[in-house]
Structure formats: structure tokens, C-alpha cells
Motif scaffolding. Structure first.
Motif, PDB file in Angstrom:
ATOM      1  N   SER A   1      59.743  36.144  50.191  1.00 18.77           N
ATOM      2  CA  SER A   1      59.989  37.584  50.360  1.00 18.77           C
ATOM      3  C   SER A   1      61.467  37.865  50.615  1.00 18.77           C
ATOM      4  CB  SER A   1      59.148  38.123  51.523  1.00 18.77           C
ATOM      5  OG  SER A   1      57.778  38.023  51.247  1.00 18.77           O
ATOM      6  N   PHE A   2      62.119  37.010  51.401  1.00 17.78           N
ATOM      7  CA  PHE A   2      63.549  37.153  51.668  1.00 17.78           C
ATOM      8  C   PHE A   2      64.335  37.082  50.359  1.00 17.78           C
ATOM      9  CE2 PHE A   2      67.673  35.151  52.196  1.00 17.78           C
ATOM     10  CZ  PHE A   2      68.256  35.874  53.221  1.00 17.78           C
ATOM     11  N   PHE A   3      64.030  36.087  49.548  1.00 14.76           N
ATOM     12  CA  PHE A   3      64.794  35.902  48.310  1.00 14.76           C
ATOM     13  C   PHE A   3      64.487  36.999  47.293  1.00 14.76           C
ATOM     14  CE2 PHE A   3      64.957  31.562  50.041  1.00 14.76           C
ATOM     15  CZ  PHE A   3      66.329  31.372  50.004  1.00 14.76           C
TER      16      PHE A   3
ATOM     17  N   VAL B   1      73.296  34.632  46.135  1.00 13.86           N
ATOM     18  CA  VAL B   1      72.655  34.333  47.420  1.00 13.86           C
ATOM     19  C   VAL B   1      73.067  32.925  47.816  1.00 13.86           C
ATOM     20  CG1 VAL B   1      70.485  34.169  48.683  1.00 13.86           C
ATOM     21  CG2 VAL B   1      70.695  35.787  46.795  1.00 13.86           C
ATOM     22  N   VAL B   2      73.410  32.739  49.093  1.00 18.62           N
ATOM     23  CA  VAL B   2      73.891  31.443  49.567  1.00 18.62           C
ATOM     24  C   VAL B   2      73.095  31.004  50.788  1.00 18.62           C
ATOM     25  CG1 VAL B   2      75.896  30.131  50.393  1.00 18.62           C
ATOM     26  CG2 VAL B   2      76.221  32.019  48.781  1.00 18.62           C
TER      27      VAL B   2
ATOM     28  N   ALA C   1      61.553  28.056  47.727  1.00 24.62           N
ATOM     29  CA  ALA C   1      61.125  29.439  47.926  1.00 24.62           C
ATOM     30  C   ALA C   1      61.838  30.392  46.975  1.00 24.62           C
ATOM     31  CB  ALA C   1      61.368  29.860  49.377  1.00 24.62           C
ATOM     32  N   ALA C   2      63.092  30.104  46.665  1.00 27.86           N
ATOM     33  CA  ALA C   2      63.898  31.014  45.850  1.00 27.86           C
ATOM     34  C   ALA C   2      63.566  30.926  44.370  1.00 27.86           C
ATOM     35  CB  ALA C   2      65.373  30.732  46.049  1.00 27.86           C
TER      36      ALA C   2
ATOM     37  N   LEU D   1      63.060  35.366  39.788  1.00 34.00           N
ATOM     38  CA  LEU D   1      64.153  36.337  39.836  1.00 34.00           C
ATOM     39  C   LEU D   1      65.492  35.663  40.101  1.00 34.00           C
ATOM     40  CD1 LEU D   1      62.525  39.246  41.893  1.00 34.00           C
ATOM     41  CD2 LEU D   1      62.745  39.045  39.416  1.00 34.00           C
ATOM     42  N   LEU D   2      65.461  34.442  40.659  1.00 31.99           N
ATOM     43  CA  LEU D   2      66.680  33.717  40.995  1.00 31.99           C
ATOM     44  C   LEU D   2      66.673  32.326  40.377  1.00 31.99           C
ATOM     45  CD1 LEU D   2      66.960  34.566  44.808  1.00 31.99           C
ATOM     46  CD2 LEU D   2      68.425  35.472  43.006  1.00 31.99           C
ATOM     47  N   VAL D   3      67.854  31.842  40.033  1.00 32.95           N
ATOM     48  CA  VAL D   3      68.029  30.464  39.568  1.00 32.95           C
ATOM     49  C   VAL D   3      69.223  29.878  40.306  1.00 32.95           C
ATOM     50  CG1 VAL D   3      67.019  30.833  37.290  1.00 32.95           C
ATOM     51  CG2 VAL D   3      69.469  31.250  37.640  1.00 32.95           C
TER      52      VAL D   3
END
Length: 243
Positions: free
Chosen positions: A145-147, A160-161, A176-177, A184-186
């Protein structure tokens, strides 16, 4: 000795300036921050500058140092423990706010900034509480959820770091990411500005280095070609399906 230790812990907790090392972010006192934010965006001298969010900023030393080193950026330091950053010496482009990203405050913060016409450049989580015990797993901040909230809020080219001296924290964050469907993220690499920001150590990293520890870093970007509108729609679809 055990009684003395218990007395010491009680005395520290009664101290209004006491900052616990690990906290339970799901306690009731950490769930109502958004009602007290007010017009926080106007606290920045120039809200038009891109935003860097330092999640779990602690005493705020990194956030203040980053803002001084990069006057072309706004730096927002957020932490559940408002007394942790109470004495931070913040420049005009640095603001601190009590917020609980483990309870969904990140989405509200980024949404408010975007609604005001701002751009979110970086979201950093540096040395978050690991919450080792399995029964405390739901207290961890770096959840899917955070990511997802970070991915929806990032501007084009935003990153995002995650940094930690506990390698398992970074490994779990990557899972999780990047394991959500649709993703949505790589994983990515830091750009020049982020590289300069990451050269500034946090309090925890300075301590880890003094003990011979190493710091692991992971960087994530939004899946190329996925617009913010599409990211928001994917997140809305996921929420509806979960309900």
C-alpha cells in the motif's frame, strides 16, 4: 537489576522528550494526524518547487541538511513522533509534519500536494523500524500500500528510495514494491540529484558506519509509459476489487 531496568524504562516514557526506538504506528494516538495538518503546504517559502518526502525523518537532521544543500527542492519530513524533530533547525524550504504513512497518510499528503499544483520528485524511506517479530509484521511501514501510494503520487521521472542497514528490510521492500499486479514500480537507478542527496548520511547510517555496518539501497521508478491517471485508475480498480 531487572527492577532497575523497568524503573528506567518507565522514567524515560514519562519524559515528554523521550523518543522510543521502535513504535507501534497502529496505536490510536497515531491515527488522527490528518485532522491537524491545516494548510501545511503554505508553510513552504516557495510551494512551486518539487517535493522530496523523507518518511520516518526522526530528528530531522537529514531533511534539514538536504534542504540546505538543495534550495531548488522542497523537503517534507514526516514522522509519527512529533517530539523527535521538534528541535530541528529547518531552512525555509523544509517543513516537518506529524504523519503516519503506515496508516495511509502518504496518499493524503501526496494527493494534497498534487491538487495544489505541485510535483513530487522523490519519496525516501531511510532506516525504517524493521519490526522483527512476526506478530508485529502489520506494523511495518514498507507495505505494498505504501508503494502504491508513492507510485500514484510521483511525477514523471520521480523515484522511490529505500535505505537500511538491515538488508532484509530492503529485500522485503523490493518484493512489496514490484510484486503487485499490475506492477506500478520497477527497480531503477538514482539520477544525479538523488545521488547527491544520498551522499548525505542519516543519524542511523552514521551510527551503523561507526559499528562497521553496511547500508543497502534500493531505488524504484514508475513503470515507463504508465501515466499518473492510469496509475490512479489501477489503484482505484484494485481498491474496488478488494472491497
Amino acid at each position: 537489576p531487572r527492577k532497575a531496568a523497568r524503573r528506567g524504562r518507565r522514567a524515560r516514557r514519562r519524559d515528554p522528550n523521550y523518543v522510543p526506538r521502535q513504535i507501534n504506528p497502529l496505536k490510536p494516538q497515531f491515527l488522527q494526524f490528518a485532522t491537524r495538518w491545516g494548510r501545511w503546504i503554505e508553510a513552504f517559502a516557495d510551494p512551486s518547487l518539487p517535493l522530496v518526502v523523507d518518511v520516518g525523518c526522526g530528528a530531522g537532521e537529514w531533511a534539514a541538511a538536504a534542504a540546505r544543500a538543495h534550495p531548488d527542492l522542497n523537503v517534507l519530513g514526516v514522522d509519527c513522533r512529533a517530539n523527535a524533530y521538534a528541535s530541528a533547525d529547518a531552512p525555509p524550504n523544509c517543513v516537518f509534519l506529524a504523519a503516519n504513512t503506515a496508516a495511509g497518510d502518504l496518499s493524503a499528503l501526496l494527493g494534497g500536494w498534487i491538487a495544489a499544483g505541485g510535483a513530487v520528485k522523490y519519496v525516501l524511506a531511510q532506516c525504517p523500524d524493521p519490526h522483527w517479530k512476526g506478530k508485529h509484521r502489520n506494523r511495518r511501514m514498507l507495505t505494498s500500500s505504501f508503494f502504491r501510494a508513492a507510485a500514484v503520487g510521483l511525477d514523471v521521472g520521480g523515484l522511490v528510495v529505500v535505505r537500511s542497514d538491515v538488508s532484509d528490510v530492503v529485500a522485503a521492500a523490493t518484493a512489496a514494491a514490484t510484486s503487485e499486479a499490475p506492477a506500478l514500480l520497477v527497480e531503477s537507478q538514482p539520477d544525479a540529484t538523488l545521488t547527491a542527496l544520498l551522499a548525505i548520511p542519516t543519524e542511523r547510517m552514521t551510527y551503523a558506519a561507526s559499528r562497521g555496518g553496511a547500508v543497502a539501497t534500493a531505488v524504484y521508478e514508475v513503470v515507463p509509459g504508465v501515466s499518473r491517471r492510469r496509475r490512479a485508475l489501477e489503484e482505484l480498480r484494485r481498491v474496488i476489487c478488494d472491497d
